[in-house]
Design a protein around this motif. Structure first.
Motif, PDB file in Angstrom:
ATOM      1  N   GLU A 157       0.398   9.081  -5.775  1.00 48.10           N
ATOM      2  CA  GLU A 157      -0.081  10.309  -5.138  1.00 48.10           C
ATOM      3  C   GLU A 157       0.981  11.397  -5.174  1.00 48.10           C
ATOM      4  N   ARG A 212       2.244   1.722  -3.498  1.00 46.14           N
ATOM      5  CA  ARG A 212       1.193   2.164  -4.426  1.00 46.14           C
ATOM      6  C   ARG A 212       0.874   3.647  -4.225  1.00 46.14           C
ATOM      7  N   ILE A 213       0.777   4.063  -2.948  1.00 41.62           N
ATOM      8  CA  ILE A 213       0.472   5.469  -2.649  1.00 41.62           C
ATOM      9  C   ILE A 213       1.615   6.373  -3.110  1.00 41.62           C
ATOM     10  N   LYS A 240      -7.839   0.680   5.115  1.00 37.84           N
ATOM     11  CA  LYS A 240      -6.409   0.373   5.228  1.00 37.84           C
ATOM     12  C   LYS A 240      -5.586   1.443   4.521  1.00 37.84           C
ATOM     13  N   GLU A 241      -6.023   1.815   3.323  1.00 38.59           N
ATOM     14  CA  GLU A 241      -5.315   2.852   2.582  1.00 38.59           C
ATOM     15  C   GLU A 241      -5.383   4.188   3.319  1.00 38.59           C
ATOM     16  N   ILE A 298       0.842  -1.203   0.000  1.00 35.40           N
ATOM     17  CA  ILE A 298       0.000   0.000   0.000  1.00 35.40           C
ATOM     18  C   ILE A 298       0.876   1.251   0.000  1.00 35.40           C
ATOM     19  N   ASP A 330     -10.400  -2.434   2.475  1.00 32.64           N
ATOM     20  CA  ASP A 330      -9.261  -1.925   1.689  1.00 32.64           C
ATOM     21  C   ASP A 330      -9.158  -0.407   1.723  1.00 32.64           C
ATOM     22  N   ARG A 331     -10.282   0.272   1.625  1.00 30.96           N
ATOM     23  CA  ARG A 331     -10.278   1.751   1.638  1.00 30.96           C
ATOM     24  C   ARG A 331      -9.795   2.276   2.991  1.00 30.96           C
ATOM     25  N   THR A 377      -2.166   6.198   4.536  1.00 35.10           N
ATOM     26  CA  THR A 377      -2.018   7.592   4.103  1.00 35.10           C
ATOM     27  C   THR A 377      -1.862   8.507   5.308  1.00 35.10           C
TER      28      THR A 377
END
Length: 171
Positions: A22, A17-18, A85-86, A14, A82-83, A90
């Motif tokens: 981002e 990916r971020i 966790k992200e 994660i 999942d949302r 973040t």
């Protein structure tokens, strides 16, 4: 921090990916941020801790070849979708600040030439009682509330009976 720790590969994926997608974290792209799960009770000031961002010491940097670690409460992680966790990852990434030199370039460690990180605090610190009684009286509180209105909201409750975290969406 007591408790036991283990590699957190899902959190690392994660983070990667971020950092890749981002733009808000462009200054962290050259940093090696590792992740660990923490098991066991983890509370601070009477509340369950979900995660913590930590800048590593010189010895830890040497041993891990990383600049920072995100530590996630494994007991709570299992209840997050999942949302969520992200959102938690973040949140922890937001604690990292990359200081710059007088030319605007990221500061590097003199010994290993890797990025130097600092921890920064939350955007807002306020009590529910004050908001209930006086409303959004501080500028940063109003700005935070406006930002909250722009996104879908997450809500979390902890059951005192069995110490379980329940999460649900608030529309």
């Amino acid at each position: 921090m007591s408790g036991s720790y283990e590699q957190a590969d899902e959190v690392i994926m994660i983070i990667q990916r971020i950092l890749k997608s981002e733009n808000e974290f462009k200054d962290l792209k050259n940093c090696n941020i590792i992740a660990r799960f923490r098991t066991g009770n983890w509370n601070s000031k009477g509340r369950q801790v979900l995660g913590r961002a930590k800048v590593l010491t010189a010895l830890e940097r040497y041993e891990t070849k990383a600049e920072a670690v995100i530590i996630i409460n494994k007991n709570a992680w299992q209840f997050l979708d999942d949302r969520m966790k992200e959102a938690l990852v973040t949140h922890e990434l937001c604690h990292y600040l990359v200081p710059t030199d007088k030319h605007g370039s990221p500061k590097l460690n003199k010994n290993d030439k890797r990025p130097v990180l600092q921890i920064c605090g939350h955007d807002i610190e306020e009590f529910q009682l004050v908001v209930k009684k006086y409303g959004l009286w501080m500028t940063n509180t109003r700005e935070f509330f406006d930002a909250a209105r722009q996104g879908e909201q997450l809500s979390m409750e902890t059951s005192k009976e069995n110490n379980v975290v329940y999460l649900h969406m608030v529309n």
